[in-house]
Write a protein that holds these residues in place. Structure first.
Motif, PDB file in Angstrom:
ATOM      1  N   ASN A 207       0.845  -1.185   0.000  1.00  0.00           N
ATOM      2  CA  ASN A 207       0.000   0.000   0.000  1.00  0.00           C
ATOM      3  C   ASN A 207       0.877   1.231   0.000  1.00  0.00           C
ATOM      4  N   GLU A 208       0.284   2.370  -0.211  1.00  0.00           N
ATOM      5  CA  GLU A 208       1.050   3.600  -0.380  1.00  0.00           C
ATOM      6  C   GLU A 208       1.848   3.965   0.863  1.00  0.00           C
ATOM      7  N   ASP A 209       1.393   3.560   2.044  1.00  0.00           N
ATOM      8  CA  ASP A 209       2.076   3.920   3.278  1.00  0.00           C
ATOM      9  C   ASP A 209       3.363   3.124   3.492  1.00  0.00           C
ATOM     10  N   GLU A 210       3.552   2.014   2.768  1.00  0.00           N
ATOM     11  CA  GLU A 210       4.730   1.192   2.960  1.00  0.00           C
ATOM     12  C   GLU A 210       5.960   1.750   2.270  1.00  0.00           C
ATOM     13  N   PHE A 211       5.812   2.716   1.387  1.00  0.00           N
ATOM     14  CA  PHE A 211       6.959   3.296   0.700  1.00  0.00           C
ATOM     15  C   PHE A 211       7.568   4.377   1.585  1.00  0.00           C
ATOM     16  N   ASP A 212       8.810   4.160   1.996  1.00  0.00           N
ATOM     17  CA  ASP A 212       9.566   5.148   2.769  1.00  0.00           C
ATOM     18  C   ASP A 212       8.738   5.724   3.922  1.00  0.00           C
ATOM     19  N   GLU A 213       8.462   4.895   4.902  1.00  0.00           N
ATOM     20  CA  GLU A 213       7.631   5.321   6.027  1.00  0.00           C
ATOM     21  C   GLU A 213       8.211   6.519   6.767  1.00  0.00           C
ATOM     22  N   ASN A 214       9.508   6.667   6.775  1.00  0.00           N
ATOM     23  CA  ASN A 214      10.155   7.729   7.532  1.00  0.00           C
ATOM     24  C   ASN A 214      10.194   9.058   6.789  1.00  0.00           C
ATOM     25  N   GLN A 215       9.806   9.076   5.531  1.00  0.00           N
ATOM     26  CA  GLN A 215       9.845  10.289   4.735  1.00  0.00           C
ATOM     27  C   GLN A 215       8.512  11.022   4.823  1.00  0.00           C
ATOM     28  N   PRO A 216       8.545  12.357   4.802  1.00  0.00           N
ATOM     29  CA  PRO A 216       7.277  13.101   4.820  1.00  0.00           C
ATOM     30  C   PRO A 216       6.513  12.866   3.525  1.00  0.00           C
ATOM     31  N   HIS A 217       5.185  12.814   3.629  1.00  0.00           N
ATOM     32  CA  HIS A 217       4.342  12.581   2.461  1.00  0.00           C
ATOM     33  C   HIS A 217       3.868  13.917   1.913  1.00  0.00           C
ATOM     34  N   ASP A 218       4.408  14.304   0.773  1.00  0.00           N
ATOM     35  CA  ASP A 218       3.916  15.496   0.098  1.00  0.00           C
ATOM     36  C   ASP A 218       3.256  15.062  -1.200  1.00  0.00           C
ATOM     37  N   SER A 219       2.672  15.991  -1.931  1.00  0.00           N
ATOM     38  CA  SER A 219       1.921  15.639  -3.139  1.00  0.00           C
ATOM     39  C   SER A 219       2.832  15.005  -4.188  1.00  0.00           C
ATOM     40  N   GLU A 220       4.066  15.457  -4.277  1.00  0.00           N
ATOM     41  CA  GLU A 220       5.010  14.886  -5.240  1.00  0.00           C
ATOM     42  C   GLU A 220       5.327  13.438  -4.888  1.00  0.00           C
ATOM     43  N   LYS A 221       5.522  13.160  -3.611  1.00  0.00           N
ATOM     44  CA  LYS A 221       5.807  11.814  -3.146  1.00  0.00           C
ATOM     45  C   LYS A 221       4.608  10.904  -3.373  1.00  0.00           C
TER      46      LYS A 221
END
Length: 177
Positions: free
Chosen positions: A9-23
């Motif tokens: 799922n989308e949350d499993e990609f780089d959990e430690n990174q902030p989620h911005d629209s580009e990410k």
């Protein structure tokens, strides 16, 4: 043996990174890519007549069960080992991936993921051209890891999607993805 894998799922990609629209857009594109790969793999698996590419080797090859001994310990550059491992991986993939022009894109996706790992994270340029890295000269530790995953995949007769995910997971572990 696990025949299918759930898409992350989308949350499993780089959990430690902030989620911005580009990410989030990047993650959505990655999920779309994985879904497309899964569809291609499933289609190829359904259309396969019998088992494609038997994984049986000749008795002479089976006698060399342990081709990589203690002299290959560590991660020192060893051209012969890297070369041999690369072509062993290539042979297993050629035997196990679906054949035919209709499956060319599927095979290329798997090869690209494998080569990303073996080239130490150097990705294939979008427009083609010189890459500047050669998977035949991979670090021995990366080549060994790829070989172990590929051999296990070949032994269980997995699908193209299975081996793609094996390489994908290794790339994530090495932070190449």
């Amino acid at each position: 043996m696990k025949d299918t894998y759930d898409l992350p799922n989308e949350d499993e990609f780089d959990e430690n990174q902030p989620h911005d629209s580009e990410k989030q857009e990047s993650d959505a594109q990655e999920l779309d890519f994985l879904a497309r790969l899964k569809r291609l793999s499933d289609d190829a698996q359904e259309e396969a007549e019998g088992r494609q590419g038997a994984f049986a080797f000749s008795p002479e090859e089976e006698a060399q069960d342990e081709p990589f001994g203690a002299e290959f310990a560590g991660d020192q550059h060893n051209q012969k080992e890297s070369y041999d491992l690369n072509y062993a991986i290539r042979r297993l993939l050629m035997q196990g991936l679906p054949r035919g022009e209709e499956n060319k894109d599927l095979r290329q996706m798997v090869y690209d993921e494998k080569n990303l790992l073996l080239r130490d994270g150097v990705d294939r340029p979008a427009g083609g051209g010189t890459i500047g890295a050669d998977s035949r000269q991979a670090k021995p530790s990366l080549a060994r890891a790829a070989y172990v995953k590929t051999q296990a995949w070949a032994d269980r007769g997995g699908s193209a999607y299975d081996i793609f995910l094996e390489y994908y997971d290794l790339n994530k572990q090495m932070r190449f993805r």
